[in-house]
Design a protein around this motif. Structure first.
Motif, PDB file in Angstrom:
ATOM      1  N   GLU A  38       0.759  -1.155   0.029  1.00  0.00           N
ATOM      2  CA  GLU A  38       0.009  -0.012  -0.079  1.00  0.00           C
ATOM      3  C   GLU A  38       0.752   1.456   0.015  1.00  0.00           C
ATOM      4  O   GLU A  38       0.550   2.140  -0.766  1.00  0.00           O
ATOM      5  CB  GLU A  38      -1.012   0.024   1.122  1.00  0.00           C
ATOM      6  CG  GLU A  38      -1.913   1.147   1.314  1.00  0.00           C
ATOM      7  CD  GLU A  38      -2.605   1.330   2.446  1.00  0.00           C
ATOM      8  OE1 GLU A  38      -3.686   2.102   2.425  1.00  0.00           O
ATOM      9  OE2 GLU A  38      -2.689   0.599   3.598  1.00  0.00           O
ATOM     10  N   LEU A  39       2.034   1.420   0.591  1.00  0.00           N
ATOM     11  CA  LEU A  39       2.779   2.645   0.833  1.00  0.00           C
ATOM     12  C   LEU A  39       3.277   2.387  -0.437  1.00  0.00           C
ATOM     13  O   LEU A  39       3.572   3.737  -0.905  1.00  0.00           O
ATOM     14  CB  LEU A  39       3.720   2.197   2.085  1.00  0.00           C
ATOM     15  CG  LEU A  39       4.789   3.499   2.270  1.00  0.00           C
ATOM     16  CD1 LEU A  39       3.989   4.550   3.017  1.00  0.00           C
ATOM     17  CD2 LEU A  39       5.873   3.212   3.127  1.00  0.00           C
ATOM     18  N   MET A  40       4.046   1.416  -1.134  1.00  0.00           N
ATOM     19  CA  MET A  40       4.521   1.629  -2.336  1.00  0.00           C
ATOM     20  C   MET A  40       3.586   2.272  -3.491  1.00  0.00           C
ATOM     21  O   MET A  40       4.061   2.979  -4.116  1.00  0.00           O
ATOM     22  CB  MET A  40       5.228   0.231  -2.898  1.00  0.00           C
ATOM     23  CG  MET A  40       6.213  -0.226  -2.051  1.00  0.00           C
ATOM     24  SD  MET A  40       6.635  -1.958  -2.506  1.00  0.00           S
ATOM     25  CE  MET A  40       7.055  -1.650  -4.166  1.00  0.00           C
ATOM     26  N   ARG A  41       2.291   1.807  -3.437  1.00  0.00           N
ATOM     27  CA  ARG A  41       1.375   2.025  -4.437  1.00  0.00           C
ATOM     28  C   ARG A  41       1.175   3.664  -4.182  1.00  0.00           C
ATOM     29  O   ARG A  41       0.961   4.233  -5.236  1.00  0.00           O
ATOM     30  CB  ARG A  41       0.024   1.349  -4.446  1.00  0.00           C
ATOM     31  CG  ARG A  41      -0.908   1.478  -4.945  1.00  0.00           C
ATOM     32  CD  ARG A  41      -0.587   1.374  -6.618  1.00  0.00           C
ATOM     33  NE  ARG A  41      -1.730   1.816  -7.378  1.00  0.00           N
ATOM     34  CZ  ARG A  41      -1.931   3.052  -7.832  1.00  0.00           C
ATOM     35  NH1 ARG A  41      -1.075   3.997  -7.396  1.00  0.00           N
ATOM     36  NH2 ARG A  41      -2.900   3.277  -8.591  1.00  0.00           N
ATOM     37  N   VAL A  42       0.788   3.882  -2.875  1.00  0.00           N
ATOM     38  CA  VAL A  42       0.480   5.371  -2.504  1.00  0.00           C
ATOM     39  C   VAL A  42       1.447   6.542  -3.026  1.00  0.00           C
ATOM     40  O   VAL A  42       1.394   7.422  -3.351  1.00  0.00           O
ATOM     41  CB  VAL A  42       0.047   5.596  -1.122  1.00  0.00           C
ATOM     42  CG1 VAL A  42       0.000   6.925  -0.697  1.00  0.00           C
ATOM     43  CG2 VAL A  42      -1.210   4.825  -0.858  1.00  0.00           C
ATOM     44  N   VAL A  49       0.808   9.256 -10.462  1.00  0.00           N
ATOM     45  CA  VAL A  49       0.596   9.464  -8.985  1.00  0.00           C
ATOM     46  C   VAL A  49       1.384  10.602  -8.519  1.00  0.00           C
ATOM     47  O   VAL A  49       0.706  11.657  -7.972  1.00  0.00           O
ATOM     48  CB  VAL A  49       1.231   8.388  -8.229  1.00  0.00           C
ATOM     49  CG1 VAL A  49       1.160   8.821  -6.656  1.00  0.00           C
ATOM     50  CG2 VAL A  49       0.663   7.091  -8.161  1.00  0.00           C
ATOM     51  N   GLN A  50       2.662  11.331  -8.968  1.00  0.00           N
ATOM     52  CA  GLN A  50       3.210  12.249  -8.627  1.00  0.00           C
ATOM     53  C   GLN A  50       2.787  13.513  -9.467  1.00  0.00           C
ATOM     54  O   GLN A  50       3.047  14.620  -8.968  1.00  0.00           O
ATOM     55  CB  GLN A  50       4.809  12.139  -8.763  1.00  0.00           C
ATOM     56  CG  GLN A  50       5.343  11.086  -7.890  1.00  0.00           C
ATOM     57  CD  GLN A  50       5.280  11.320  -6.309  1.00  0.00           C
ATOM     58  OE1 GLN A  50       5.105  12.354  -5.856  1.00  0.00           O
ATOM     59  NE2 GLN A  50       4.878  10.176  -5.707  1.00  0.00           N
ATOM     60  N   GLY A  51       2.316  13.378 -10.529  1.00  0.00           N
ATOM     61  CA  GLY A  51       1.821  14.648 -11.344  1.00  0.00           C
ATOM     62  C   GLY A  51       3.130  14.888 -11.962  1.00  0.00           C
ATOM     63  O   GLY A  51       4.322  14.242 -12.191  1.00  0.00           O
ATOM     64  N   HIS A  52       3.251  16.371 -12.674  1.00  0.00           N
ATOM     65  CA  HIS A  52       4.143  16.818 -13.563  1.00  0.00           C
ATOM     66  C   HIS A  52       5.018  17.994 -12.675  1.00  0.00           C
ATOM     67  O   HIS A  52       5.709  18.402 -13.385  1.00  0.00           O
ATOM     68  CB  HIS A  52       3.865  16.986 -14.886  1.00  0.00           C
ATOM     69  CG  HIS A  52       3.170  16.005 -15.679  1.00  0.00           C
ATOM     70  ND1 HIS A  52       3.989  15.216 -16.273  1.00  0.00           N
ATOM     71  CD2 HIS A  52       1.933  15.794 -15.986  1.00  0.00           C
ATOM     72  CE1 HIS A  52       3.361  14.317 -16.861  1.00  0.00           C
ATOM     73  NE2 HIS A  52       2.041  14.411 -16.729  1.00  0.00           N
TER      74      HIS A  52
END
Length: 137
Positions: A38-42, A49-52
């Motif tokens: 879960e932590l890896m995925r989040v 996930v991180q955006g640009h």
């Protein structure tokens, strides 16, 4: 070697534990971590996930039960996990996995604060993907 700083610890062993949903990793400096999927995925380092850029992150929810369907090596400096929710675009360098392992407590607190600020529940379903298309930038 991209993604690996000179003298950085390198993994000696990598074990996927499906039942407890953790990636166990031992590094050359003696550090050992059990990083929840879960932590890896989040905290996936992917653009999805991180955006640009700062402030463009997409807060991930409903990932408590995510599993790891695969873990593909990327050169000799990273792995690319394939998560059970279909997410497979994050490339996790050894340095990033070390960061996730060593900073777990702080990262969980940060995640809880971000959820609270957004008034979202950790187990809420992710909203349907809207019209954001990375290729259009």
């Amino acid at each position: 070697m991209a993604g690996l700083q000179a003298g950085s610890p390198t993994p000696q062993a990598l074990t996927v534990h499906h039942q407890s949903r953790v990636l166990e990793i031992s590094f050359s400096d003696g550090a050992q971590f059990r990083i929840p999927f879960e932590l890896m995925r989040v905290y996936s380092p992917s653009a999805e996930v991180q955006g640009h850029g700062p402030g463009q992150e997409t807060l991930q929810t409903g990932k408590r039960l995510v599993d790891l369907n695969g873990l593909e090596p990327v050169g000799n400096y990273a792995v690319q996990p394939v998560f059970s929710d279909g997410h497979d675009t994050g490339i996790f360098s050894w340095d990033y996995l070390y960061f996730l392992g060593s900073e777990q407590e702080r990262l969980w607190q940060e995640y809880a604060q971000r959820l609270q600020a957004a008034q979202l529940d950790r187990d809420a379903a992710m909203p349907a993907k809207g019209g954001h298309n990375c290729a259009s930038h």
